[in-house]
Write a protein that holds these residues in place. Structure first.
Motif, PDB file in Angstrom:
ATOM      1  N   LYS A  20      28.349  23.268  48.964  1.00 51.16           N
ATOM      2  CA  LYS A  20      29.275  23.188  47.828  1.00 51.16           C
ATOM      3  C   LYS A  20      29.180  24.447  46.969  1.00 51.16           C
ATOM      4  O   LYS A  20      30.188  25.036  46.596  1.00 51.16           O
ATOM      5  N   LYS A  21      27.954  24.873  46.678  1.00 57.71           N
ATOM      6  CA  LYS A  21      27.756  26.074  45.857  1.00 57.71           C
ATOM      7  C   LYS A  21      28.297  27.317  46.565  1.00 57.71           C
ATOM      8  O   LYS A  21      28.886  28.191  45.931  1.00 57.71           O
ATOM      9  N   GLN A  22      28.110  27.399  47.883  1.00 57.85           N
ATOM     10  CA  GLN A  22      28.641  28.539  48.634  1.00 57.85           C
ATOM     11  C   GLN A  22      30.166  28.559  48.571  1.00 57.85           C
ATOM     12  O   GLN A  22      30.763  29.625  48.429  1.00 57.85           O
ATOM     13  N   ALA A  23      30.792  27.405  48.674  1.00 62.07           N
ATOM     14  CA  ALA A  23      32.251  27.333  48.585  1.00 62.07           C
ATOM     15  C   ALA A  23      32.725  27.730  47.189  1.00 62.07           C
ATOM     16  O   ALA A  23      33.730  28.449  47.045  1.00 62.07           O
ATOM     17  N   GLU A  24      32.010  27.285  46.165  1.00 60.49           N
ATOM     18  CA  GLU A  24      32.363  27.661  44.795  1.00 60.49           C
ATOM     19  C   GLU A  24      32.209  29.170  44.603  1.00 60.49           C
ATOM     20  O   GLU A  24      33.057  29.807  43.971  1.00 60.49           O
ATOM     21  N   LEU A  25      31.146  29.735  45.135  1.00 61.95           N
ATOM     22  CA  LEU A  25      30.914  31.169  45.034  1.00 61.95           C
ATOM     23  C   LEU A  25      32.014  31.943  45.753  1.00 61.95           C
ATOM     24  O   LEU A  25      32.539  32.925  45.226  1.00 61.95           O
ATOM     25  N   ALA A  26      32.398  31.499  46.939  1.00 58.77           N
ATOM     26  CA  ALA A  26      33.439  32.182  47.710  1.00 58.77           C
ATOM     27  C   ALA A  26      34.775  32.162  46.968  1.00 58.77           C
ATOM     28  O   ALA A  26      35.579  33.085  47.111  1.00 58.77           O
ATOM     29  N   ALA A  27      35.008  31.131  46.166  1.00 64.25           N
ATOM     30  CA  ALA A  27      36.275  31.009  45.445  1.00 64.25           C
ATOM     31  C   ALA A  27      36.333  31.884  44.187  1.00 64.25           C
ATOM     32  O   ALA A  27      37.412  32.105  43.644  1.00 64.25           O
ATOM     33  N   LYS A  28      35.187  32.394  43.749  1.00 66.29           N
ATOM     34  CA  LYS A  28      35.152  33.234  42.545  1.00 66.29           C
ATOM     35  C   LYS A  28      35.546  34.668  42.870  1.00 66.29           C
ATOM     36  O   LYS A  28      35.345  35.141  43.981  1.00 66.29           O
ATOM     37  N   ASP A  29      36.082  35.351  41.868  1.00 67.98           N
ATOM     38  CA  ASP A  29      36.370  36.778  41.983  1.00 67.98           C
ATOM     39  C   ASP A  29      35.349  37.563  41.171  1.00 67.98           C
ATOM     40  O   ASP A  29      34.940  37.132  40.092  1.00 67.98           O
ATOM     41  N   PHE A  30      34.959  38.712  41.698  1.00 67.16           N
ATOM     42  CA  PHE A  30      34.009  39.600  41.043  1.00 67.16           C
ATOM     43  C   PHE A  30      34.632  40.984  40.982  1.00 67.16           C
ATOM     44  O   PHE A  30      35.140  41.485  41.985  1.00 67.16           O
ATOM     45  N   THR A  31      34.597  41.598  39.804  1.00 68.42           N
ATOM     46  CA  THR A  31      35.197  42.915  39.631  1.00 68.42           C
ATOM     47  C   THR A  31      34.135  43.923  39.238  1.00 68.42           C
ATOM     48  O   THR A  31      33.321  43.669  38.358  1.00 68.42           O
ATOM     49  N   GLY A  32      34.177  45.048  39.915  1.00 67.15           N
ATOM     50  CA  GLY A  32      33.295  46.162  39.592  1.00 67.15           C
ATOM     51  C   GLY A  32      34.162  47.353  39.230  1.00 67.15           C
ATOM     52  O   GLY A  32      35.316  47.445  39.649  1.00 67.15           O
ATOM     53  N   ALA A  33      33.615  48.251  38.459  1.00 65.56           N
ATOM     54  CA  ALA A  33      34.390  49.421  38.029  1.00 65.56           C
ATOM     55  C   ALA A  33      33.527  50.668  38.100  1.00 65.56           C
ATOM     56  O   ALA A  33      32.313  50.618  37.939  1.00 65.56           O
ATOM     57  N   SER A  34      34.201  51.776  38.315  1.00 67.43           N
ATOM     58  CA  SER A  34      33.519  53.066  38.300  1.00 67.43           C
ATOM     59  C   SER A  34      33.365  53.510  36.849  1.00 67.43           C
ATOM     60  O   SER A  34      33.788  52.815  35.922  1.00 67.43           O
ATOM     61  N   ALA A  35      32.795  54.679  36.679  1.00 70.90           N
ATOM     62  CA  ALA A  35      32.651  55.243  35.333  1.00 70.90           C
ATOM     63  C   ALA A  35      34.008  55.288  34.646  1.00 70.90           C
ATOM     64  O   ALA A  35      35.025  55.610  35.264  1.00 70.90           O
ATOM     65  N   GLN A  36      34.044  54.946  33.398  1.00 69.57           N
ATOM     66  CA  GLN A  36      35.244  54.909  32.554  1.00 69.57           C
ATOM     67  C   GLN A  36      36.350  54.007  33.100  1.00 69.57           C
ATOM     68  O   GLN A  36      37.520  54.166  32.774  1.00 69.57           O
ATOM     69  N   ASP A  37      35.989  53.084  33.983  1.00 74.12           N
ATOM     70  CA  ASP A  37      36.945  52.133  34.556  1.00 74.12           C
ATOM     71  C   ASP A  37      38.137  52.816  35.220  1.00 74.12           C
ATOM     72  O   ASP A  37      39.250  52.289  35.230  1.00 74.12           O
ATOM     73  N   LEU A  38      37.905  53.983  35.801  1.00 74.47           N
ATOM     74  CA  LEU A  38      39.004  54.707  36.448  1.00 74.47           C
ATOM     75  C   LEU A  38      39.400  54.066  37.770  1.00 74.47           C
ATOM     76  O   LEU A  38      40.549  54.161  38.195  1.00 74.47           O
ATOM     77  N   VAL A  39      38.443  53.406  38.419  1.00 73.67           N
ATOM     78  CA  VAL A  39      38.717  52.650  39.639  1.00 73.67           C
ATOM     79  C   VAL A  39      38.073  51.286  39.469  1.00 73.67           C
ATOM     80  O   VAL A  39      36.924  51.186  39.048  1.00 73.67           O
ATOM     81  N   THR A  40      38.820  50.229  39.786  1.00 70.62           N
ATOM     82  CA  THR A  40      38.246  48.889  39.770  1.00 70.62           C
ATOM     83  C   THR A  40      38.449  48.252  41.138  1.00 70.62           C
ATOM     84  O   THR A  40      39.451  48.500  41.809  1.00 70.62           O
ATOM     85  N   ALA A  41      37.476  47.451  41.521  1.00 68.41           N
ATOM     86  CA  ALA A  41      37.539  46.736  42.792  1.00 68.41           C
ATOM     87  C   ALA A  41      37.268  45.264  42.513  1.00 68.41           C
ATOM     88  O   ALA A  41      36.319  44.929  41.807  1.00 68.41           O
ATOM     89  N   THR A  42      38.111  44.415  43.060  1.00 68.76           N
ATOM     90  CA  THR A  42      37.930  42.975  42.932  1.00 68.76           C
ATOM     91  C   THR A  42      37.643  42.412  44.312  1.00 68.76           C
ATOM     92  O   THR A  42      38.402  42.646  45.251  1.00 68.76           O
TER      93      THR A  42
END
Length: 99
Positions: A20-42
């Motif tokens: 259940k926890k793995q399924a909940e984790l898979a359904a979440k989105d995580f965003t990372g960004a480079s310096a000054q948020d010039l590039v973001t990845a979700t």
């Protein structure tokens, strides 16, 4: 001392909880960004890239190496967030082991 039947029941419950926890984790989105948020990845919690966005200021056709570096940085930061959330979520379940 617990009998084997109780241990098996607890192990089965833990397995269901982990799934259940793995399924909940898979359904979440995580965003990372480079310096000054010039590039973001979700990324999704199951480590699939969902989106990469570029600030127009960073797109320089003569300097694609910097764009690639910032993209990798953003993806890696999102992956770090997934790892942290996974450790937090699954670590809590590991603390409930009956043996």
């Amino acid at each position: 001392m617990m009998n084997m039947q109780n241990i098996m029941k607890q192990a089965q419950k833990m397995q269901k909880d982990m799934e259940k926890k793995q399924a909940e984790l898979a359904a979440k989105d995580f965003t990372g960004a480079s310096a000054q948020d010039l590039v973001t990845a979700t990324l999704s919690g199951d480590r699939k890239v969902k989106a990469i966005t570029f600030n127009p200021a960073v797109v320089d056709p003569d300097d694609l190496e910097t764009l690639a570096d910032m993209t990798a940085q953003a993806v890696n930061k999102a992956l770090e967030k997934i790892d942290q959330e996974t450790q937090k979520t699954m670590g809590a379940l590991a603390g409930k082991l009956p043996f």
